[in-house]
Design an enzyme around this catalytic site. Sequence first.
Site, mmCIF file in Angstrom:
data_model
loop_
_atom_site.group_PDB
_atom_site.id
_atom_site.type_symbol
_atom_site.label_atom_id
_atom_site.label_comp_id
_atom_site.label_asym_id
_atom_site.label_seq_id
_atom_site.Cartn_x
_atom_site.Cartn_y
_atom_site.Cartn_z
ATOM 1 N N GLY A 1 11.845 9.490 -9.429
ATOM 2 C CA GLY A 1 11.811 9.846 -10.836
ATOM 3 C C GLY A 1 10.911 8.928 -11.639
ATOM 4 O O GLY A 1 9.910 8.402 -11.142
ATOM 5 N N SER A 2 11.303 8.691 -12.863
ATOM 6 C CA SER A 2 10.425 7.966 -13.790
ATOM 7 C C SER A 2 10.240 6.495 -13.458
ATOM 8 O O SER A 2 9.344 5.849 -14.008
ATOM 9 C CB SER A 2 10.952 8.103 -15.226
ATOM 10 O OG SER A 2 10.782 9.429 -15.686
ATOM 11 N N THR A 3 11.052 5.935 -12.554
ATOM 12 C CA THR A 3 10.789 4.547 -12.157
ATOM 13 C C THR A 3 9.452 4.444 -11.424
ATOM 14 O O THR A 3 8.828 3.375 -11.408
ATOM 15 C CB THR A 3 11.914 3.989 -11.262
ATOM 16 O OG1 THR A 3 12.059 4.825 -10.101
ATOM 17 C CG2 THR A 3 13.229 3.933 -12.016
ATOM 18 N N PHE A 4 8.999 5.550 -10.817
ATOM 19 C CA PHE A 4 7.722 5.544 -10.103
ATOM 20 C C PHE A 4 6.553 5.421 -11.073
ATOM 21 O O PHE A 4 5.426 5.119 -10.656
ATOM 22 C CB PHE A 4 7.589 6.833 -9.285
ATOM 23 C CG PHE A 4 6.477 6.813 -8.269
ATOM 24 C CD1 PHE A 4 6.625 6.158 -7.060
ATOM 25 C CD2 PHE A 4 5.267 7.457 -8.518
ATOM 26 C CE1 PHE A 4 5.604 6.141 -6.119
ATOM 27 C CE2 PHE A 4 4.239 7.455 -7.589
ATOM 28 C CZ PHE A 4 4.410 6.784 -6.380
ATOM 29 N N LYS A 5 6.802 5.625 -12.358
ATOM 30 C CA LYS A 5 5.721 5.537 -13.347
ATOM 31 C C LYS A 5 5.109 4.146 -13.406
ATOM 32 O O LYS A 5 3.953 3.995 -13.800
ATOM 33 C CB LYS A 5 6.245 5.952 -14.731
ATOM 34 C CG LYS A 5 6.542 7.448 -14.822
ATOM 35 C CD LYS A 5 7.211 7.824 -16.133
ATOM 36 C CE LYS A 5 7.506 9.330 -16.189
ATOM 37 N NZ LYS A 5 8.243 9.725 -17.407
#
Length: 490
Positions: free
Chosen positions: A217-221
């Site tokens: 999810g957005s932690t990969f950003k």
Amino acid sequence: MNRTMRHIAVFCGVLVMSLLVRATWVQFARSEDLASHERNLRVKIDAFGQPRGDIIVGGDPITGSVATPGSNFKYKRVFKNGPMYAPITGYFSQAQGSTFLEGVENDVLSGKDRRLLGGPLDVLTGEKPRPGDVITTIDPKAQKAAYKGLTDLDAKGAVVALDPRSGKILAMASTPSYDPSVFAGISRKESEAFQKLDKRKDKPLNNRATRETYPPGSTFKILTAAAALEHGTITDIDAKSGARAPYRLPLSTTEIGNVVPNSMCDKVSLKTAMQWSCNNVFLDAALKTGKDKMRETAEKFGFNEEQFTPVRSAASTYPEQLDKPQTALTGMGQGSVTSTPLQMAMTVAGLANDGKVMKPYMVDELRGPDLAVIEKSEPEVLNQAVSADTAKKVQAMMEHTVTDGTADKVRMEGVTVGGKPGTAQHGADVRDERPYAWFVSYAKQADGSSPVAVAVLVDPEDMDISRSEIAGGRLGAPIAKAVMEAVLKR
């Protein structure tokens, strides 16, 4: 002697010779293999014939051995705070075998490691080596904070905490868990206890921290930002991006919106996009950086290969074969990209360590019974994943996200903290499946170095909360904060 009798005599002679050759082969050439074969009862009797060495956390043993009267197996394993430490120790069972550190470091713990021999006299007299101990890198207070955070939520999930400077694993928790002591023996009751655990729907025997992968999810950003900056797709984190919100995927009519109003994300800078987790900017950044450069950066952080701590971890994945819509989706940690919690901890730790990713490890030393060190682990660089300049820009955005954005729940007085929450959709129908809640963060000391980085995964599938309450900042951030505080207080 007639011809028939001669043939019979020769044939019998060949049979006798074959038998002698086979017996010699078995007794000498294969003796060691047979002596150590898992189905050789003597091997199992020997394995449980004496107290075993211990696994040590914070100077104290978290394992032990107790006598089992009336059995060929004289001793069985017991574990202190078994469920809390099970993802580290694994189990050592008379019936079920061994896993994790109990299995990987079995030679030292059982006394079979040749380095434990006392000297030539012990060899000549046949003196059996005494077992050694495994000294871990685990911080007991950080481990307790990680496990308590997950169990207080009554959630499936995992936490991994690393020291970014060395790669030492400071905490590794997975829930639901199990007590390895309850099936350490060979009784029918213990066998039934194992079978019951093995058949449970919530899979307590699984190590969610290292052996299972999830969409990050957005932690990969944080990795998308690092890749875009490193490869020059974006040069100024404060410059407007031009990425429209909602964002239309290339070659598609599908539009991706945001949790916050799209007006807050329309054409904003990378820094603002990190602050409010604007999907459009990261989708656009991944697409423009391209699948090959995105994958190259991901692999430098450890993706697409197994990690050994020394326990094997499943490989996180950034696929090769991606079309343009799929490439864009990886920018927000969706699509085909997957990660273990360990891998996301390595990613945030590498960025906190100015782009240098250290190999993660959980065994500090192996010691003999006389406390002599027979093996000492040393920090080892895995990769310089991105430049220090790139890493510092990502740090600046993550720290801004804590002070003024969606990661504010890990804010600590007098401590510089960087963080990024995330939710990850999964399943065949994302409208029906509850998303995973993630949180990654690090804390800095006064000298700018970071002694701790944390990744938290919460799977709210069985939690008694509404879908609207599922968010990394709400569920994962308090756990990450508690773990970082435990390390900083040390």
